[in-house]
Design a protein around this motif. Sequence first.
Motif, PDB file in Angstrom:
ATOM      1  N   CYS A  74       5.065  -2.507  -5.995  1.00  0.00           N
ATOM      2  CA  CYS A  74       3.956  -3.225  -5.377  1.00  0.00           C
ATOM      3  C   CYS A  74       2.657  -2.447  -5.575  1.00  0.00           C
TER       4      CYS A  74
ATOM      5  N   ALA B  44      -1.051  -5.977   0.310  1.00  0.00           N
ATOM      6  CA  ALA B  44      -0.035  -5.647  -0.690  1.00  0.00           C
ATOM      7  C   ALA B  44       0.152  -6.814  -1.644  1.00  0.00           C
ATOM      8  N   ASP B  45       0.347  -6.501  -2.922  1.00  0.00           N
ATOM      9  CA  ASP B  45       0.694  -7.497  -3.935  1.00  0.00           C
ATOM     10  C   ASP B  45       1.947  -7.016  -4.643  1.00  0.00           C
ATOM     11  N   CYS B  46       3.043  -7.736  -4.455  1.00  0.00           N
ATOM     12  CA  CYS B  46       4.336  -7.327  -5.022  1.00  0.00           C
ATOM     13  C   CYS B  46       4.807  -8.271  -6.119  1.00  0.00           C
ATOM     14  N   SER B  47       3.873  -8.946  -6.773  1.00  0.00           N
ATOM     15  CA  SER B  47       4.236  -9.938  -7.792  1.00  0.00           C
ATOM     16  C   SER B  47       4.107  -9.421  -9.213  1.00  0.00           C
TER      17      SER B  47
ATOM     18  N   TYR C 136      -1.242  -1.779  -3.692  1.00  0.00           N
ATOM     19  CA  TYR C 136      -1.797  -1.828  -2.347  1.00  0.00           C
ATOM     20  C   TYR C 136      -3.302  -1.533  -2.367  1.00  0.00           C
TER      21      TYR C 136
END
Length: 384
Positions: A105, A97-100, A107
């Motif tokens: 986010c 996951a990348d929530c930046s 995925y």
Amino acid sequence: MRAIVDRSYAHLVERLERLGVPRRWPPLLIVGIAAATTAVVLALVVGITGRTGGIDPPTAILPASAVKDGSTVVNAASAQVRSITMVTPNRWAAGWADCSTGPRCRYSAVIDRDGAKAIAPEWSVPYVTLRTGDEAIAVAPPREGTLTGDTTVLFRLTYDGPVTSRLRYVLPTRTFQRGEILTDRIVPGRIVVVNPEEWTVRMLQTQGTRSPFCDTTGRCWMLSGIGRTDIIWTDDGGTSWESAPLDETNQRGRLTVSPDGSTLVATAVAIDSRSETVASMRLSTDRGAHWTTVQQVPQNLKAAPVAFDDGTAVMLGARSGHRTPQLYRITTDGAEPEPGTPGTFTHLTGDTQLLYGPRVSNQRAIQVATSTDRGKTWQTFIPR
């Protein structure tokens, strides 16, 4: 020859029962229906496609999000491991996951098959990693959390390369076949059946709502209950079920089953505003016939227990007043800390041969820790 016919007929009856054909109908009538249905289907397939070969993975029109390359998610500086399923140290699937990048986010997932790796397309909800036979796969659940219309995608890595395809929704059933995957991670609060060979997904109509597990004997277990917790199990693929009460007051239970089904650990969980704590823990070493309340269980539950076939289990937790987690050995005599501190895990799973889980370091989980000696020593790697 008779044994083969008997097995094939039983399988045929189960398949037709899913379509509404009663089991009580005469065998010749059932065989006739199957033969007629097969002839019609073959005629349509040959007439429309001109093909007479085997079934390929369904060709699917996927959402635009599934066309995006997932490598930007996996390799992002702020990416974290959300899930991990390992068959062996060289066969695994990891969800990232990348929530930046904003309010939502992104995925993706990585699959490793004996050194060959592939990255799944980007998705808008977290991938679920599962085991089927001797391989690990990744499933992208529908975005609305149901099986009522949005796409569910299966990503797997074969010897011919990666395959991404939409799973076909089929009618809910009360039964399932050995080899199908039961999971409560695709639709919250419901048991879903995934058939990777037929590329299908469906709801299981059962009282069970969580912690499904099928052991090597063919028995499948899960938990059910509203306002309470019961354990239910089936030995015939859901045709019949048996049940026993576990907790009359707590419905937030978890169930852990050893590979052969001999050891069961039932944990009642209390949730406050900051963390989960163990309300109680019970251990069975005879397939649920008798239960022992485990004494001195650590109150801070960092990850669900892992049960072994020898009547023991391990769990990661900490005593009241201690912030550093430890690995605890669970037996009928109680819970005792193991030497060494493996660190903080987001979750822990595995079996006697391989324990593993994402480990948090500097407030991020980018490494997976593994142990092949029941937690005495650990190694780490980055699953990408």
